[in-house]
Design a protein around this motif. Structure first.
Motif, PDB file in Angstrom:
ATOM      1  N   TRP A  42      -0.157 -11.507   5.018  1.00  0.00           N
ATOM      2  CA  TRP A  42       0.796 -11.236   6.090  1.00  0.00           C
ATOM      3  C   TRP A  42       0.641  -9.801   6.563  1.00  0.00           C
ATOM      4  N   PRO A  43       0.787  -9.550   7.852  1.00  0.00           N
ATOM      5  CA  PRO A  43       0.598  -8.206   8.403  1.00  0.00           C
ATOM      6  C   PRO A  43       1.437  -7.129   7.717  1.00  0.00           C
ATOM      7  N   GLU A  44       2.663  -7.471   7.317  1.00  0.00           N
ATOM      8  CA  GLU A  44       3.525  -6.464   6.675  1.00  0.00           C
ATOM      9  C   GLU A  44       3.035  -6.073   5.282  1.00  0.00           C
ATOM     10  N   ASN A  45       2.079  -6.836   4.732  1.00  0.00           N
ATOM     11  CA  ASN A  45       1.536  -6.516   3.405  1.00  0.00           C
ATOM     12  C   ASN A  45       0.243  -5.707   3.456  1.00  0.00           C
ATOM     13  N   TRP A  46      -0.295  -5.485   4.650  1.00  0.00           N
ATOM     14  CA  TRP A  46      -1.540  -4.721   4.765  1.00  0.00           C
ATOM     15  C   TRP A  46      -1.445  -3.325   4.164  1.00  0.00           C
ATOM     16  N   PRO A  47      -0.383  -2.554   4.431  1.00  0.00           N
ATOM     17  CA  PRO A  47      -0.352  -1.191   3.867  1.00  0.00           C
ATOM     18  C   PRO A  47      -0.449  -1.157   2.342  1.00  0.00           C
ATOM     19  N   VAL A  48       0.279  -2.040   1.653  1.00  0.00           N
ATOM     20  CA  VAL A  48       0.218  -2.032   0.191  1.00  0.00           C
ATOM     21  C   VAL A  48      -1.121  -2.575  -0.294  1.00  0.00           C
ATOM     22  N   PHE A  49      -1.684  -3.539   0.408  1.00  0.00           N
ATOM     23  CA  PHE A  49      -2.993  -4.070   0.028  1.00  0.00           C
ATOM     24  C   PHE A  49      -4.060  -2.980   0.154  1.00  0.00           C
ATOM     25  N   GLU A  50      -4.014  -2.226   1.250  1.00  0.00           N
ATOM     26  CA  GLU A  50      -4.966  -1.128   1.417  1.00  0.00           C
ATOM     27  C   GLU A  50      -4.788  -0.075   0.335  1.00  0.00           C
ATOM     28  N   MET A  51      -3.536   0.220  -0.036  1.00  0.00           N
ATOM     29  CA  MET A  51      -3.290   1.200  -1.096  1.00  0.00           C
ATOM     30  C   MET A  51      -3.819   0.677  -2.429  1.00  0.00           C
ATOM     31  N   PHE A  52      -3.631  -0.617  -2.691  1.00  0.00           N
ATOM     32  CA  PHE A  52      -4.156  -1.207  -3.918  1.00  0.00           C
ATOM     33  C   PHE A  52      -5.678  -1.078  -3.962  1.00  0.00           C
ATOM     34  N   LEU A  53      -6.330  -1.308  -2.839  1.00  0.00           N
ATOM     35  CA  LEU A  53      -7.788  -1.163  -2.801  1.00  0.00           C
ATOM     36  C   LEU A  53      -8.203   0.280  -3.056  1.00  0.00           C
ATOM     37  N   ARG A  54      -7.418   1.229  -2.557  1.00  0.00           N
ATOM     38  CA  ARG A  54      -7.729   2.642  -2.829  1.00  0.00           C
ATOM     39  C   ARG A  54      -7.592   2.967  -4.313  1.00  0.00           C
ATOM     40  N   LEU A  55      -6.703   2.245  -4.978  1.00  0.00           N
ATOM     41  CA  LEU A  55      -6.429   2.498  -6.399  1.00  0.00           C
ATOM     42  C   LEU A  55      -7.246   1.615  -7.346  1.00  0.00           C
ATOM     43  N   GLN A  56      -8.097   0.782  -6.823  1.00  0.00           N
ATOM     44  CA  GLN A  56      -8.748  -0.222  -7.664  1.00  0.00           C
ATOM     45  C   GLN A  56      -9.626   0.357  -8.776  1.00  0.00           C
ATOM     46  N   THR A  57      -9.975   1.618  -8.701  1.00  0.00           N
ATOM     47  CA  THR A  57     -10.760   2.232  -9.784  1.00  0.00           C
ATOM     48  C   THR A  57      -9.880   3.066 -10.710  1.00  0.00           C
ATOM     49  N   GLN A  58      -8.573   3.001 -10.548  1.00  0.00           N
ATOM     50  CA  GLN A  58      -7.660   3.877 -11.287  1.00  0.00           C
ATOM     51  C   GLN A  58      -6.830   3.106 -12.320  1.00  0.00           C
ATOM     52  N   TRP A  59      -7.507   2.284 -13.115  1.00  0.00           N
ATOM     53  CA  TRP A  59      -6.818   1.516 -14.152  1.00  0.00           C
ATOM     54  C   TRP A  59      -6.761   2.299 -15.453  1.00  0.00           C
ATOM     55  N   ARG A  60      -5.635   2.219 -16.123  1.00  0.00           N
ATOM     56  CA  ARG A  60      -5.515   2.738 -17.482  1.00  0.00           C
ATOM     57  C   ARG A  60      -5.933   1.600 -18.408  1.00  0.00           C
ATOM     58  N   VAL A  61      -6.824   1.919 -19.338  1.00  0.00           N
ATOM     59  CA  VAL A  61      -7.396   0.910 -20.221  1.00  0.00           C
ATOM     60  C   VAL A  61      -7.248   1.387 -21.662  1.00  0.00           C
ATOM     61  N   ALA A  62      -6.909   0.461 -22.547  1.00  0.00           N
ATOM     62  CA  ALA A  62      -6.829   0.759 -23.983  1.00  0.00           C
ATOM     63  C   ALA A  62      -7.915  -0.041 -24.689  1.00  0.00           C
ATOM     64  N   ALA A  63      -8.548   0.598 -25.643  1.00  0.00           N
ATOM     65  CA  ALA A  63      -9.593  -0.070 -26.422  1.00  0.00           C
ATOM     66  C   ALA A  63      -9.091  -0.277 -27.843  1.00  0.00           C
TER      67      ALA A  63
END
Length: 91
Positions: free
Chosen positions: A17-38
């Protein structure tokens, strides 16, 4: 090598939906910023790095950071479930 990786990726179309584009774009910008535990069981995705999110909110002049973070959390929860399922499968 790259062509083989691309060929293995599943491509699924989806509607956004068009109103979700801003958050989707922000999520894509953050897609390499995951916190991971081993651990002994392998990798576990914990969540997005909110410090990186805050910085991106500032860089991109997000008008309502609290609302953006709430919306990101919805995507994050779904992504965490998928990522951790995949990590548990050894994929």
């Amino acid at each position: 090598m790259i062509a083989a990786v691309v060929a293995q990726q599943k491509s699924e179309e989806f509607a956004l939906w068009p109103e979700n584009w801003p958050v989707f774009e922000m999520f894509l910008r953050l897609q390499t910023q995951w916190r991971v535990a081993a651990g002994l069981g392998g990798l576990m995705f914990v969540g997005l790095d909110y410090a990186a999110a805050r910085w991106l909110f500032e860089v991109h002049d997000v008008a309502d950071p609290a609302a953006m973070l709430d919306d990101l959390a919805v995507i994050e929860r779904a992504a965490l479930a998928a990522l951790n399922e995949r990590a548990g499968d050894g994929a």
